[in-house]
Scaffold this motif. Sequence first.
Motif, PDB file in Angstrom:
ATOM      1  N   TYR A   1       6.027  12.468  20.033  1.00 22.88           N
ATOM      2  CA  TYR A   1       5.957  11.040  19.721  1.00 22.88           C
ATOM      3  C   TYR A   1       4.798  10.725  18.779  1.00 22.88           C
ATOM      4  O   TYR A   1       4.570   9.579  18.434  1.00 22.88           O
ATOM      5  N   MET A   2       4.045  11.721  18.385  1.00 19.36           N
ATOM      6  CA  MET A   2       2.772  11.509  17.704  1.00 19.36           C
ATOM      7  C   MET A   2       2.943  11.363  16.196  1.00 19.36           C
ATOM      8  O   MET A   2       3.575  12.201  15.552  1.00 19.36           O
ATOM      9  N   ALA A   3       2.350  10.310  15.622  1.00 17.58           N
ATOM     10  CA  ALA A   3       2.262  10.197  14.170  1.00 17.58           C
ATOM     11  C   ALA A   3       1.281  11.255  13.660  1.00 17.58           C
ATOM     12  O   ALA A   3       0.177  11.387  14.195  1.00 17.58           O
ATOM     13  N   PRO A   4       1.642  12.034  12.649  1.00 19.07           N
ATOM     14  CA  PRO A   4       0.810  13.163  12.222  1.00 19.07           C
ATOM     15  C   PRO A   4      -0.354  12.751  11.328  1.00 19.07           C
ATOM     16  O   PRO A   4      -0.384  11.660  10.762  1.00 19.07           O
ATOM     17  N   LEU A   5      -1.309  13.674  11.188  1.00 24.43           N
ATOM     18  CA  LEU A   5      -2.386  13.570  10.211  1.00 24.43           C
ATOM     19  C   LEU A   5      -2.140  14.585   9.106  1.00 24.43           C
ATOM     20  O   LEU A   5      -1.595  15.663   9.344  1.00 24.43           O
ATOM     21  N   CYS A   6      -2.594  14.252   7.885  1.00 21.10           N
ATOM     22  CA  CYS A   6      -2.553  15.192   6.768  1.00 21.10           C
ATOM     23  C   CYS A   6      -3.779  14.949   5.905  1.00 21.10           C
ATOM     24  O   CYS A   6      -4.020  13.813   5.473  1.00 21.10           O
ATOM     25  N   PHE A   7      -4.576  15.994   5.665  1.00 25.06           N
ATOM     26  CA  PHE A   7      -5.795  15.827   4.874  1.00 25.06           C
ATOM     27  C   PHE A   7      -6.229  17.170   4.309  1.00 25.06           C
ATOM     28  O   PHE A   7      -5.803  18.234   4.772  1.00 25.06           O
TER      29      PHE A   7
END
Length: 508
Positions: free
Chosen positions: A220-226
Amino acid sequence: MRSSTAKFQTKGSPRILVICLLILLAGCGKKNSKLVWNEDISLIGSQSSPRTADLNGDGILDIVMGAGKNEYQHSDQGIVAFDGKTGKLLWQQESPDQVFGSATFYDITGDGIPDILIGGRSPHFKALNGKTGEVLWAYDHTAHAQDSILQYARFNFNNSVLIPDQNNDGLQDLLALNGGNPKADPYATENRFPGVLMVFDIKTGNIIAADTMPDGKESYMAPLCFAQPGSTDYTLIFGTGGETIDGRLYMARLSDLMNQELRNAKVLASEKGHGFIAPPVAADITNDGFLDIVAISHGSSVFAIDGKDQKVLWSQSIKNTECSNSFAVGYFTADDIPDFFTFVSKGQWPNSTGTLQVMMDGKDGRIAYMDSMGCTGFSSPVVYDINGDGNDEAIISINEFDCALGFTGKAPITIENKLVAIDFMKRSVQIIDQMQGFKNIFSTPWIGDLDDDGYLDIVHCQYYHRSDLLSFLGMRIKRIDTPIRVRNKPAWGAFRGSRGDGLFLPVQ
Protein backbone atom coordinates in the motif's frame (compact mmCIF):
# COMPACT_ATOMS: atom_id res chain seq x y z
CA MET A 1 22.18 25.04 7.57
CA ARG A 2 19.10 25.76 9.64
CA SER A 3 18.51 28.84 11.73
CA SER A 4 16.89 27.25 14.78
CA THR A 5 18.66 27.80 18.11
CA ALA A 6 16.05 26.89 20.71
CA LYS A 7 15.82 23.61 22.62
CA PHE A 8 13.16 21.98 24.78
CA GLN A 9 12.30 18.72 26.44
CA THR A 10 8.76 17.63 27.10
CA LYS A 11 7.74 16.08 30.40
CA GLY A 12 4.14 14.98 30.39
CA SER A 13 1.37 16.39 28.21
CA PRO A 14 1.56 20.00 27.03
CA ARG A 15 -0.94 22.55 28.21
CA ILE A 16 -3.60 23.25 25.59
CA LEU A 17 -4.00 26.97 25.04
CA VAL A 18 -7.34 27.70 23.43
CA ILE A 19 -6.22 30.85 21.72
CA CYS A 20 -7.01 32.49 18.41
CA LEU A 21 -4.55 32.52 15.57
CA LEU A 22 -4.29 36.30 15.88
CA ILE A 23 -2.71 36.02 19.34
CA LEU A 24 -0.49 33.14 18.26
CA LEU A 25 0.89 35.30 15.49
CA ALA A 26 1.02 38.64 17.30
CA GLY A 27 3.74 40.86 15.94
CA CYS A 28 3.93 39.17 12.55
CA GLY A 29 3.32 42.50 10.85
CA LYS A 30 0.07 42.10 8.93
CA LYS A 31 -3.67 42.43 9.45
CA ASN A 32 -5.60 39.66 11.17
CA SER A 33 -6.03 36.14 9.88
CA LYS A 34 -9.14 35.81 7.80
CA LEU A 35 -11.19 33.20 6.02
CA VAL A 36 -10.78 34.16 2.36
CA TRP A 37 -13.29 31.60 1.11
CA ASN A 38 -14.90 28.27 1.81
CA GLU A 39 -16.55 26.09 -0.78
CA ASP A 40 -19.11 23.37 -0.04
CA ILE A 41 -19.82 20.38 -2.28
CA SER A 42 -22.61 17.98 -1.37
CA LEU A 43 -22.64 14.18 -1.53
CA ILE A 44 -18.89 13.65 -1.93
CA GLY A 45 -15.90 13.46 0.38
CA SER A 46 -12.21 12.75 0.06
CA GLN A 47 -9.37 10.58 1.29
CA SER A 48 -7.01 12.70 -0.82
CA SER A 49 -4.99 15.77 0.23
CA PRO A 50 -4.92 19.14 -1.55
CA ARG A 51 -2.05 20.00 -3.87
CA THR A 52 -1.56 23.24 -5.76
CA ALA A 53 -0.59 24.59 -9.18
CA ASP A 54 -1.66 27.60 -11.27
CA LEU A 55 -4.15 26.04 -13.67
CA ASN A 56 -5.86 29.15 -15.05
CA GLY A 57 -2.85 31.43 -15.49
CA ASP A 58 -3.94 34.15 -13.05
CA GLY A 59 -0.77 33.95 -10.94
CA ILE A 60 -2.58 32.37 -7.98
CA LEU A 61 -2.14 28.70 -7.17
CA ASP A 62 -5.25 26.56 -7.62
CA ILE A 63 -6.16 23.42 -5.68
CA VAL A 64 -6.55 19.86 -7.00
CA MET A 65 -7.90 16.92 -4.99
CA GLY A 66 -9.09 13.39 -5.47
CA ALA A 67 -12.63 12.83 -4.19
CA GLY A 68 -15.67 10.61 -4.68
CA LYS A 69 -18.69 9.07 -3.04
CA ASN A 70 -18.60 6.01 -0.81
CA GLU A 71 -16.46 3.02 -1.69
CA TYR A 72 -17.30 1.24 -4.99
CA GLN A 73 -19.59 4.09 -6.09
CA HIS A 74 -19.19 6.03 -9.33
CA SER A 75 -18.92 9.80 -8.98
CA ASP A 76 -19.03 12.66 -11.45
CA GLN A 77 -16.66 14.48 -9.08
CA GLY A 78 -13.85 11.97 -8.65
CA ILE A 79 -11.20 14.65 -9.22
CA VAL A 80 -11.93 18.31 -8.55
CA ALA A 81 -10.02 21.55 -9.12
CA PHE A 82 -10.78 24.78 -7.22
CA ASP A 83 -9.87 28.35 -8.12
CA GLY A 84 -7.32 29.46 -5.53
CA LYS A 85 -8.58 33.05 -5.67
CA THR A 86 -12.32 32.43 -5.20
CA GLY A 87 -12.72 28.75 -4.23
CA LYS A 88 -15.09 28.15 -7.13
CA LEU A 89 -14.95 24.84 -8.96
CA LEU A 90 -12.75 25.11 -12.07
CA TRP A 91 -13.51 21.65 -13.39
CA GLN A 92 -14.39 18.12 -12.33
CA GLN A 93 -13.64 14.66 -13.70
CA GLU A 94 -15.57 11.43 -13.10
CA SER A 95 -14.20 8.30 -11.46
CA PRO A 96 -15.50 4.75 -10.95
CA ASP A 97 -14.53 4.75 -7.26
CA GLN A 98 -12.80 6.88 -4.63
CA VAL A 99 -9.68 8.72 -5.79
CA PHE A 100 -7.58 8.82 -2.63
CA GLY A 101 -4.21 9.62 -4.17
CA SER A 102 -2.96 13.19 -4.29
CA ALA A 103 -2.00 14.93 -7.51
CA THR A 104 1.39 14.79 -9.19
CA PHE A 105 1.93 17.72 -11.57
CA TYR A 106 3.78 17.71 -14.90
CA ASP A 107 3.26 19.66 -18.12
CA ILE A 108 2.59 16.77 -20.49
CA THR A 109 0.91 18.84 -23.21
CA GLY A 110 3.58 21.56 -23.36
CA ASP A 111 1.08 24.41 -22.98
CA GLY A 112 2.77 25.86 -19.90
CA ILE A 113 -0.02 24.65 -17.56
CA PRO A 114 0.82 21.72 -15.23
CA ASP A 115 -1.21 18.61 -15.98
CA ILE A 116 -2.41 16.19 -13.29
CA LEU A 117 -1.60 12.53 -12.64
CA ILE A 118 -3.72 10.94 -9.94
CA GLY A 119 -5.09 7.56 -8.90
CA GLY A 120 -7.24 5.59 -6.50
CA ARG A 121 -9.40 2.52 -6.17
CA SER A 122 -10.88 -0.07 -8.58
CA PRO A 123 -8.14 0.59 -10.04
CA HIS A 124 -8.16 4.17 -11.25
CA PHE A 125 -5.24 6.16 -12.64
CA LYS A 126 -5.54 9.07 -15.06
CA ALA A 127 -3.58 11.90 -16.61
CA LEU A 128 -5.72 15.02 -16.89
CA ASN A 129 -5.29 18.28 -18.78
CA GLY A 130 -4.62 20.82 -16.04
CA LYS A 131 -6.47 23.61 -17.82
CA THR A 132 -9.66 21.73 -18.70
CA GLY A 133 -9.73 18.54 -16.64
CA GLU A 134 -10.08 16.44 -19.81
CA VAL A 135 -8.54 12.97 -19.81
CA LEU A 136 -5.18 12.70 -21.58
CA TRP A 137 -4.85 9.00 -20.87
CA ALA A 138 -6.26 6.43 -18.43
CA TYR A 139 -4.89 3.12 -17.17
CA ASP A 140 -6.93 0.10 -18.29
CA HIS A 141 -6.14 -2.97 -16.21
CA THR A 142 -8.24 -5.23 -18.46
CA ALA A 143 -5.68 -4.75 -21.24
CA HIS A 144 -3.10 -6.54 -19.08
CA ALA A 145 -5.19 -9.44 -17.77
CA GLN A 146 -2.91 -12.03 -19.41
CA ASP A 147 0.38 -10.40 -18.41
CA SER A 148 2.32 -12.42 -15.84
CA ILE A 149 3.02 -9.31 -13.75
CA LEU A 150 0.44 -6.66 -14.68
CA GLN A 151 -2.43 -9.11 -14.08
CA TYR A 152 -1.96 -8.20 -10.41
CA ALA A 153 -2.11 -4.42 -11.01
CA ARG A 154 -5.88 -4.33 -10.66
CA PHE A 155 -6.34 -2.89 -7.17
CA ASN A 156 -5.41 0.48 -5.63
CA PHE A 157 -3.10 3.24 -6.86
CA ASN A 158 -1.58 5.50 -4.23
CA ASN A 159 0.60 8.60 -4.73
CA SER A 160 2.99 8.63 -7.67
CA VAL A 161 6.38 10.34 -8.08
CA LEU A 162 8.26 11.71 -11.08
CA ILE A 163 11.43 9.90 -12.13
CA PRO A 164 14.09 10.62 -14.79
CA ASP A 165 13.27 9.98 -18.45
CA GLN A 166 13.41 6.22 -19.07
CA ASN A 167 12.41 5.99 -22.75
CA ASN A 168 14.42 8.89 -24.20
CA ASP A 169 11.44 10.99 -25.27
CA GLY A 170 12.68 14.06 -23.42
CA LEU A 171 9.99 13.88 -20.72
CA GLN A 172 10.20 12.62 -17.16
CA ASP A 173 8.33 9.42 -16.43
CA LEU A 174 6.19 8.27 -13.53
CA LEU A 175 6.68 5.72 -10.73
CA ALA A 176 3.57 4.30 -9.08
CA LEU A 177 2.56 1.27 -7.05
CA ASN A 178 -0.61 -0.78 -7.35
CA GLY A 179 -1.72 -3.20 -4.67
CA GLY A 180 -4.03 -4.28 -1.87
CA ASN A 181 -7.27 -6.18 -2.30
CA PRO A 182 -9.91 -4.21 -0.34
CA LYS A 183 -12.30 -7.17 -0.39
CA ALA A 184 -9.91 -9.52 1.42
CA ASP A 185 -10.85 -10.38 4.99
CA PRO A 186 -8.51 -8.50 7.37
CA TYR A 187 -7.24 -11.66 9.06
CA ALA A 188 -7.32 -14.02 6.09
CA THR A 189 -4.28 -15.13 4.11
CA GLU A 190 -6.19 -16.01 0.96
CA ASN A 191 -7.04 -13.44 -1.75
CA ARG A 192 -3.76 -11.64 -1.11
CA PHE A 193 -1.89 -10.63 -4.22
CA PRO A 194 1.57 -9.13 -4.77
CA GLY A 195 1.90 -5.39 -5.12
CA VAL A 196 3.25 -4.16 -8.45
CA LEU A 197 5.75 -1.34 -8.86
CA MET A 198 5.22 0.32 -12.24
CA VAL A 199 6.83 2.92 -14.51
CA PHE A 200 4.43 4.82 -16.77
CA ASP A 201 5.35 6.66 -19.95
CA ILE A 202 4.07 10.02 -18.76
CA LYS A 203 2.98 11.11 -22.25
CA THR A 204 1.02 8.03 -23.33
CA GLY A 205 0.28 6.04 -20.17
CA ASN A 206 2.02 2.96 -21.59
CA ILE A 207 3.77 0.75 -19.04
CA ILE A 208 7.52 0.95 -19.59
CA ALA A 209 8.46 -1.44 -16.78
CA ALA A 210 6.82 -3.34 -13.94
CA ASP A 211 7.67 -5.97 -11.35
CA THR A 212 6.03 -7.59 -8.34
CA MET A 213 7.18 -7.19 -4.75
CA PRO A 214 10.25 -9.34 -3.94
CA ASP A 215 8.44 -11.25 -1.18
CA GLY A 216 5.19 -11.62 -3.11
CA LYS A 217 3.30 -9.62 -0.46
CA GLU A 218 0.66 -6.95 -0.94
CA SER A 219 1.70 -3.30 -0.80
CA TYR A 220 0.00 0.00 0.00
CA MET A 221 3.06 2.23 0.26
CA ALA A 222 3.76 5.19 -2.03
CA PRO A 223 7.41 4.76 -3.11
CA LEU A 224 10.44 7.03 -2.83
CA CYS A 225 12.89 7.69 -5.67
CA PHE A 226 16.06 9.76 -5.31
CA ALA A 227 19.72 9.98 -6.28
CA GLN A 228 22.53 9.60 -3.76
CA PRO A 229 25.88 11.43 -4.14
CA GLY A 230 28.21 9.78 -6.63
CA SER A 231 25.64 7.26 -7.87
CA THR A 232 24.79 6.81 -11.54
CA ASP A 233 21.56 5.05 -10.60
CA TYR A 234 18.50 6.08 -8.58
CA THR A 235 17.45 4.59 -5.25
CA LEU A 236 13.94 3.20 -4.76
CA ILE A 237 12.35 2.68 -1.34
CA PHE A 238 9.13 0.68 -1.05
CA GLY A 239 7.35 -1.55 1.44
CA THR A 240 5.13 -4.59 1.74
CA GLY A 241 2.55 -6.04 4.13
CA GLY A 242 -0.65 -4.71 5.64
CA GLU A 243 -2.54 -4.12 8.88
CA THR A 244 -2.31 -7.80 9.80
CA ILE A 245 0.17 -9.11 7.21
CA ASP A 246 3.93 -9.36 7.82
CA GLY A 247 5.95 -6.94 5.75
CA ARG A 248 9.34 -5.53 4.85
CA LEU A 249 10.91 -2.23 3.91
CA TYR A 250 13.04 -2.54 0.77
CA MET A 251 15.71 -0.62 -1.10
CA ALA A 252 16.35 -1.27 -4.79
CA ARG A 253 17.84 0.50 -7.78
CA LEU A 254 15.71 2.02 -10.50
CA SER A 255 17.68 -0.11 -12.98
CA ASP A 256 16.52 -3.23 -11.09
CA LEU A 257 12.92 -2.27 -11.75
CA MET A 258 13.60 -1.40 -15.38
CA ASN A 259 15.20 -4.84 -15.82
CA GLN A 260 12.40 -6.62 -13.93
CA GLU A 261 14.85 -7.62 -11.19
CA LEU A 262 13.29 -6.37 -7.95
CA ARG A 263 14.34 -9.72 -6.51
CA ASN A 264 17.71 -8.00 -6.02
CA ALA A 265 16.17 -5.55 -3.55
CA LYS A 266 17.75 -5.27 -0.10
CA VAL A 267 15.65 -5.67 3.07
CA LEU A 268 16.10 -2.60 5.30
CA ALA A 269 13.63 -3.57 8.05
CA SER A 270 10.88 -6.09 8.72
CA GLU A 271 8.09 -6.78 11.20
CA LYS A 272 5.86 -9.71 12.11
CA GLY A 273 2.10 -9.24 12.17
CA HIS A 274 2.29 -5.82 10.53
CA GLY A 275 3.58 -4.38 7.29
CA PHE A 276 4.88 -1.01 6.13
CA ILE A 277 1.97 1.13 4.95
CA ALA A 278 2.77 4.78 5.72
CA PRO A 279 5.09 6.34 3.13
CA PRO A 280 8.66 6.68 4.46
CA VAL A 281 10.63 9.91 4.32
CA ALA A 282 14.20 10.66 3.29
CA ALA A 283 16.32 13.28 5.07
CA ASP A 284 20.01 13.69 5.87
CA ILE A 285 20.27 13.03 9.61
CA THR A 286 23.98 12.14 9.59
CA ASN A 287 25.22 15.34 7.91
CA ASP A 288 27.18 13.35 5.32
CA GLY A 289 25.23 14.53 2.25
CA PHE A 290 23.40 11.21 1.85
CA LEU A 291 19.64 10.97 2.28
CA ASP A 292 18.82 8.62 5.15
CA ILE A 293 15.52 6.74 5.39
CA VAL A 294 13.06 7.02 8.28
CA ALA A 295 10.04 4.70 8.19
CA ILE A 296 7.32 3.60 10.59
CA SER A 297 5.61 0.22 10.36
CA HIS A 298 1.91 -0.34 10.92
CA GLY A 299 2.89 -1.74 14.32
CA SER A 300 4.52 1.64 15.18
CA SER A 301 8.10 0.42 14.98
CA VAL A 302 10.33 3.22 13.69
CA PHE A 303 13.58 2.64 11.82
CA ALA A 304 16.21 5.19 10.78
CA ILE A 305 18.45 3.71 8.08
CA ASP A 306 21.79 5.18 7.02
CA GLY A 307 21.56 6.08 3.34
CA LYS A 308 25.27 5.45 2.81
CA ASP A 309 25.67 1.91 4.17
CA GLN A 310 22.05 0.89 4.98
CA LYS A 311 22.84 0.21 8.64
CA VAL A 312 20.24 0.99 11.30
CA LEU A 313 21.09 4.35 12.89
CA TRP A 314 18.41 4.06 15.56
CA SER A 315 15.06 2.44 16.15
CA GLN A 316 12.07 3.24 18.31
CA SER A 317 8.84 1.50 19.27
CA ILE A 318 5.55 3.01 20.42
CA LYS A 319 3.91 0.17 22.29
CA ASN A 320 0.25 -0.80 21.94
CA THR A 321 -0.35 1.48 18.97
CA GLU A 322 -0.70 1.24 15.20
CA CYS A 323 0.29 3.69 12.49
CA SER A 324 -0.71 4.42 8.90
CA ASN A 325 0.34 8.08 9.13
CA SER A 326 3.41 9.44 7.37
CA PHE A 327 6.00 11.55 9.16
CA ALA A 328 6.32 15.30 8.80
CA VAL A 329 9.93 16.52 8.87
CA GLY A 330 11.22 19.72 10.43
CA TYR A 331 13.64 21.30 12.88
CA PHE A 332 11.83 20.82 16.18
CA THR A 333 14.85 20.55 18.50
CA ALA A 334 17.92 22.75 18.94
CA ASP A 335 20.39 21.05 16.61
CA ASP A 336 20.76 21.07 12.83
CA ILE A 337 19.44 17.52 12.39
CA PRO A 338 15.90 17.08 11.01
CA ASP A 339 13.31 15.68 13.43
CA PHE A 340 10.17 13.63 12.76
CA PHE A 341 6.56 14.08 13.87
CA THR A 342 3.45 11.96 13.34
CA PHE A 343 0.56 10.49 15.27
CA VAL A 344 -0.34 6.90 16.05
CA SER A 345 -3.56 5.18 17.06
CA LYS A 346 -4.04 3.56 20.45
CA GLY A 347 -5.25 -0.02 20.44
CA GLN A 348 -6.01 -2.13 17.40
CA TRP A 349 -7.89 -1.34 14.21
CA PRO A 350 -10.85 -0.97 13.89
CA ASN A 351 -11.38 -0.47 17.63
CA SER A 352 -8.82 2.27 18.13
CA THR A 353 -9.40 4.29 21.28
CA GLY A 354 -7.50 7.53 20.69
CA THR A 355 -4.28 8.90 19.27
CA LEU A 356 -0.81 9.90 20.40
CA GLN A 357 1.08 12.76 18.79
CA VAL A 358 4.76 11.80 18.79
CA MET A 359 7.90 13.77 17.87
CA MET A 360 11.24 11.99 17.61
CA ASP A 361 14.65 13.60 17.79
CA GLY A 362 16.34 12.85 14.47
CA LYS A 363 19.73 12.56 16.14
CA ASP A 364 19.03 9.50 18.27
CA GLY A 365 15.33 8.62 17.91
CA ARG A 366 14.38 9.56 21.47
CA ILE A 367 10.76 10.62 21.95
CA ALA A 368 11.15 14.34 22.63
CA TYR A 369 7.42 15.14 22.69
CA MET A 370 4.25 13.15 23.21
CA ASP A 371 0.65 14.19 23.69
CA SER A 372 -2.78 12.60 23.37
CA MET A 373 -5.38 14.61 21.48
CA GLY A 374 -8.45 13.38 19.68
CA CYS A 375 -9.38 10.07 18.10
CA THR A 376 -8.19 8.00 15.20
CA GLY A 377 -7.46 9.67 11.88
CA PHE A 378 -5.07 9.24 8.98
CA SER A 379 -4.09 12.73 7.90
CA SER A 380 -0.47 13.83 8.33
CA PRO A 381 1.09 17.02 9.74
CA VAL A 382 2.61 19.96 7.86
CA VAL A 383 5.47 22.11 9.16
CA TYR A 384 6.57 25.75 9.28
CA ASP A 385 8.29 28.15 11.67
CA ILE A 386 5.07 30.04 12.35
CA ASN A 387 6.28 32.47 15.00
CA GLY A 388 9.77 33.10 13.63
CA ASP A 389 11.62 31.83 16.71
CA GLY A 390 13.93 29.58 14.68
CA ASN A 391 12.10 26.35 15.57
CA ASP A 392 9.44 24.76 13.42
CA GLU A 393 5.86 24.22 14.52
CA ALA A 394 3.51 21.52 13.20
CA ILE A 395 -0.05 21.97 11.96
CA ILE A 396 -2.29 18.94 12.24
CA SER A 397 -5.98 18.03 11.98
CA ILE A 398 -7.62 16.54 15.09
CA ASN A 399 -11.02 14.84 15.47
CA GLU A 400 -12.75 15.04 18.84
CA PHE A 401 -15.45 12.51 19.72
CA ASP A 402 -15.99 9.65 22.16
CA CYS A 403 -12.98 7.50 21.26
CA ALA A 404 -14.39 4.57 23.22
CA LEU A 405 -16.92 4.10 20.42
CA GLY A 406 -14.13 2.94 18.14
CA PHE A 407 -13.64 3.82 14.52
CA THR A 408 -16.23 1.77 12.63
CA GLY A 409 -18.65 0.88 15.39
CA LYS A 410 -21.64 2.88 16.58
CA ALA A 411 -21.56 6.39 15.12
CA PRO A 412 -20.53 9.16 17.50
CA ILE A 413 -23.40 11.48 18.42
CA THR A 414 -21.21 14.57 18.25
CA ILE A 415 -17.91 15.23 16.54
CA GLU A 416 -15.71 18.26 16.16
CA ASN A 417 -12.77 18.80 13.84
CA LYS A 418 -9.91 21.09 14.86
CA LEU A 419 -6.94 22.39 12.94
CA VAL A 420 -4.23 23.08 15.50
CA ALA A 421 -0.65 24.34 15.62
CA ILE A 422 1.79 22.64 17.98
CA ASP A 423 4.64 24.77 19.31
CA PHE A 424 7.20 22.25 20.52
CA MET A 425 9.34 24.96 22.12
CA LYS A 426 6.53 26.37 24.29
CA ARG A 427 4.82 23.00 24.67
CA SER A 428 1.54 24.57 23.62
CA VAL A 429 -1.28 23.77 21.23
CA GLN A 430 -3.25 26.57 19.60
CA ILE A 431 -6.47 26.20 17.67
CA ILE A 432 -6.44 27.66 14.16
CA ASP A 433 -9.91 26.53 13.09
CA GLN A 434 -12.65 24.31 14.50
CA MET A 435 -16.07 23.11 13.37
CA GLN A 436 -18.77 21.16 15.17
CA GLY A 437 -20.42 18.43 13.12
CA PHE A 438 -17.42 18.05 10.79
CA LYS A 439 -14.67 15.44 10.56
CA ASN A 440 -11.40 14.98 8.70
CA ILE A 441 -10.17 11.42 8.64
CA PHE A 442 -7.67 11.44 5.78
CA SER A 443 -6.83 14.88 4.32
CA THR A 444 -3.52 16.57 5.14
CA PRO A 445 -3.63 20.40 5.06
CA TRP A 446 -1.65 22.47 2.56
CA ILE A 447 0.37 25.53 3.59
CA GLY A 448 2.27 27.99 1.41
CA ASP A 449 1.99 31.36 -0.30
CA LEU A 450 -1.00 30.79 -2.56
CA ASP A 451 -1.18 34.32 -4.02
CA ASP A 452 2.52 35.30 -3.81
CA ASP A 453 1.86 38.18 -1.40
CA GLY A 454 4.62 37.15 1.02
CA TYR A 455 2.28 35.69 3.66
CA LEU A 456 1.35 32.12 4.50
CA ASP A 457 -1.99 30.68 3.37
CA ILE A 458 -3.63 27.55 4.76
CA VAL A 459 -5.91 25.29 2.71
CA HIS A 460 -7.70 22.54 4.59
CA CYS A 461 -10.73 20.30 4.25
CA GLN A 462 -13.53 19.23 6.55
CA TYR A 463 -16.30 16.75 5.90
CA TYR A 464 -19.94 16.66 6.98
CA HIS A 465 -20.69 14.05 9.62
CA ARG A 466 -24.06 12.41 10.23
CA SER A 467 -23.34 8.69 10.42
CA ASP A 468 -20.24 6.52 10.58
CA LEU A 469 -16.82 8.10 10.21
CA LEU A 470 -16.11 6.66 6.77
CA SER A 471 -19.33 7.86 5.11
CA PHE A 472 -18.98 10.64 2.53
CA LEU A 473 -21.85 13.14 2.82
CA GLY A 474 -20.31 16.38 1.60
CA MET A 475 -17.12 18.37 1.94
CA ARG A 476 -15.99 21.88 2.78
CA ILE A 477 -12.66 23.28 1.60
CA LYS A 478 -11.29 26.49 3.15
CA ARG A 479 -8.58 29.03 2.40
CA ILE A 480 -7.28 30.96 5.42
CA ASP A 481 -5.04 34.00 4.89
CA THR A 482 -2.60 34.45 7.81
CA PRO A 483 -0.26 37.19 9.06
CA ILE A 484 2.70 34.80 8.94
CA ARG A 485 5.52 36.17 6.79
CA VAL A 486 6.93 33.61 4.36
CA ARG A 487 10.65 33.91 5.03
CA ASN A 488 11.39 30.67 3.17
CA LYS A 489 9.05 28.42 1.24
CA PRO A 490 7.79 25.57 3.43
CA ALA A 491 9.84 22.41 2.96
CA TRP A 492 7.03 20.28 4.40
CA GLY A 493 3.87 22.15 3.44
CA ALA A 494 1.76 19.26 2.12
CA PHE A 495 1.33 15.49 2.30
CA ARG A 496 4.75 13.90 1.66
CA GLY A 497 6.34 17.35 1.64
CA SER A 498 5.86 20.42 -0.50
CA ARG A 499 6.94 18.58 -3.67
CA GLY A 500 4.96 15.44 -2.81
CA ASP A 501 8.01 13.18 -3.16
CA GLY A 502 8.76 12.38 0.51
CA LEU A 503 12.21 14.02 0.36
CA PHE A 504 13.23 16.61 2.95
CA LEU A 505 15.39 19.08 1.05
CA PRO A 506 15.08 22.36 2.99
CA VAL A 507 15.26 25.64 1.12
CA GLN A 508 18.54 27.43 1.82
